[in-house]
Motif scaffolding. Structure first.
Motif, PDB file in Angstrom:
ATOM      1  N   ARG A  66       0.817  -1.219   0.000  1.00  0.00           N
ATOM      2  CA  ARG A  66       0.000   0.000   0.000  1.00  0.00           C
ATOM      3  C   ARG A  66       0.848   1.265   0.000  1.00  0.00           C
ATOM      4  NH1 ARG A  66      -5.296  -0.294   2.517  1.00  0.00           N
ATOM      5  NH2 ARG A  66      -6.042  -2.418   2.431  1.00  0.00           N
ATOM      6  N   ASN A  67       1.962   1.203  -0.749  1.00  0.00           N
ATOM      7  CA  ASN A  67       2.808   2.382  -0.906  1.00  0.00           C
ATOM      8  C   ASN A  67       3.508   2.834   0.380  1.00  0.00           C
ATOM      9  OD1 ASN A  67       3.484   3.640  -3.336  1.00  0.00           O
ATOM     10  ND2 ASN A  67       2.623   5.580  -2.600  1.00  0.00           N
ATOM     11  N   ARG A  68       3.615   1.902   1.344  1.00  0.00           N
ATOM     12  CA  ARG A  68       4.318   2.253   2.583  1.00  0.00           C
ATOM     13  C   ARG A  68       5.645   1.496   2.646  1.00  0.00           C
ATOM     14  NH1 ARG A  68       2.612   5.612   6.278  1.00  0.00           N
ATOM     15  NH2 ARG A  68       3.530   4.544   8.061  1.00  0.00           N
ATOM     16  N   THR A  69       6.640   2.196   3.223  1.00  0.00           N
ATOM     17  CA  THR A  69       7.985   1.624   3.265  1.00  0.00           C
ATOM     18  C   THR A  69       8.597   1.866   4.637  1.00  0.00           C
ATOM     19  OG1 THR A  69       8.265   2.069   0.905  1.00  0.00           O
ATOM     20  CG2 THR A  69      10.277   1.710   2.172  1.00  0.00           C
ATOM     21  N   ARG A  70       9.246   0.831   5.157  1.00  0.00           N
ATOM     22  CA  ARG A  70       9.938   0.999   6.439  1.00  0.00           C
ATOM     23  C   ARG A  70      11.444   1.040   6.207  1.00  0.00           C
ATOM     24  NH1 ARG A  70       8.802  -3.726   9.452  1.00  0.00           N
ATOM     25  NH2 ARG A  70       6.892  -2.799  10.269  1.00  0.00           N
ATOM     26  N   LEU A  71      12.064   2.061   6.805  1.00  0.00           N
ATOM     27  CA  LEU A  71      13.521   2.186   6.764  1.00  0.00           C
ATOM     28  C   LEU A  71      14.054   1.847   8.160  1.00  0.00           C
ATOM     29  CD1 LEU A  71      16.167   3.203   5.369  1.00  0.00           C
ATOM     30  CD2 LEU A  71      15.553   5.491   6.140  1.00  0.00           C
ATOM     31  N   THR A  72      14.971   0.887   8.218  1.00  0.00           N
ATOM     32  CA  THR A  72      15.571   0.516   9.500  1.00  0.00           C
ATOM     33  C   THR A  72      17.071   0.766   9.422  1.00  0.00           C
ATOM     34  OG1 THR A  72      13.915  -1.213   9.798  1.00  0.00           O
ATOM     35  CG2 THR A  72      15.862  -1.336  11.200  1.00  0.00           C
TER      36      THR A  72
END
Lengths: 165, 115
Positions: free
Chosen positions: A116-122
């Protein structure tokens, strides 16, 4: 006394993990790491600007840049890329010297597609470097039980062991 | 040439036994013997850990002749604490800017309310 510092001694402070989720596709979140034109727009924290003098995005390649602080101070920085896996991961390390991040951190930036066009940066930063760990072990023999100790200290060791049991 | 003080602090804290020793000292000073008790390692091994902690400025040694009690030196922990806070703040601000920039790249209005 309790509040004079807040280091959690149950945790290894040498690993720092930072996470953030963005309303943006993964390819874009990866892309902003790969071009100095993009990096100039966000790498400097609030009030800082970033000027890149060299950028070589490949394993062993170096990004040299200056961060101009709001107080007029310049911070020379040098980042070396250790791994680039498009579009999911970049590993790099800082050089030291006058860096804003003064110690030799090794950082892994992981970019995850959450749908859904969401991204997690870790961001996973680790210290000390392997070299520093090795130096400590070598200098203090911190990995050994202490083979070449005198008799007095050996018997002390036995007393200590007895009281442990 | 040794590393910067912060590097020494980090290296000293990398070991769980040394962190446990510091946690014990946070409750008050203790002799080497007392410090060795809870650990399944020898006195000499504890002494080595103490030496690393001492060189990193994390503990000091009392004057009392026989016991030479070890004490927590707060300053090194405080400077590490301050550094970690700076580091977190740096990345918070950086990621705030990145968030705004990603919105700009996608043609959304800046400083969005969805955060």
């Amino acid at each position: 006394m309790a509040s004079s510092y807040s280091i959690d001694l149950d945790q290894d402070p040498c690993a720092i993990i930072t996470k953030r989720e963005f309303d943006a596709p993964r390819a874009l979140v990866f892309e902003v790491w790969t071009d100095p034109k993009h990096l100039a727009q966000w790498w400097g924290p609030k009030g800082f600007t970033t000027t890149t003098s060299a950028f070589d995005l490949r394993v062993g390649g170096v990004w040299r840049f200056v961060m101009h602080g709001p107080d007029g101070r310049d911070y020379q920085n040098r980042i070396t890329f250790d791994e680039i896996v498009k579009p999911e991961r970049i590993r790099y390390h800082h050089g030291g010297g006058d860096d804003l991040e003064p110690v030799q951190f090794r950082t892994t930036a992981t970019v995850e597609d959450l749908g859904r066009n969401r991204t997690r940066l870790t961001l996973h930063a680790i210290f000390p470097s392997a070299a520093e760990r090795d130096r400590v072990i070598k200098e203090y023999h911190a990995d050994k039980g202490g083979g070449n100790l005198g008799p007095a200290r050996r018997s002390f060791g036995q007393i200590a062991r007895l009281s442990v049991n | 040439m040794g590393p910067d003080p912060l590097s020494a602090t980090f290296a000293a804290l990398a070991d769980p036994t040394r962190r446990a020793i510091l946690a014990r000292l946070a409750g008050g000073e203790a002799s080497v013997n007392e410090l060795a008790k809870p650990f399944a390692i020898s006195g000499p091994a504890v002494s080595k850990h103490l030496k690393v902690l001492e060189r990193a400025g994390l503990i000091t040694r009392g004057r009392e002749a026989q016991r030479r009690p070890r004490r927590l030196a707060l300053r090194a922990l405080q400077s590490l604490d301050a550094w970690l806070a700076d580091y977190r703040r740096l990345w918070e601000q950086r990621l705030d800017r990145l968030d705004d920039y990603l919105d700009t790249l996608q043609g959304k209005p800046k400083g969005d309310a969805s955060r």
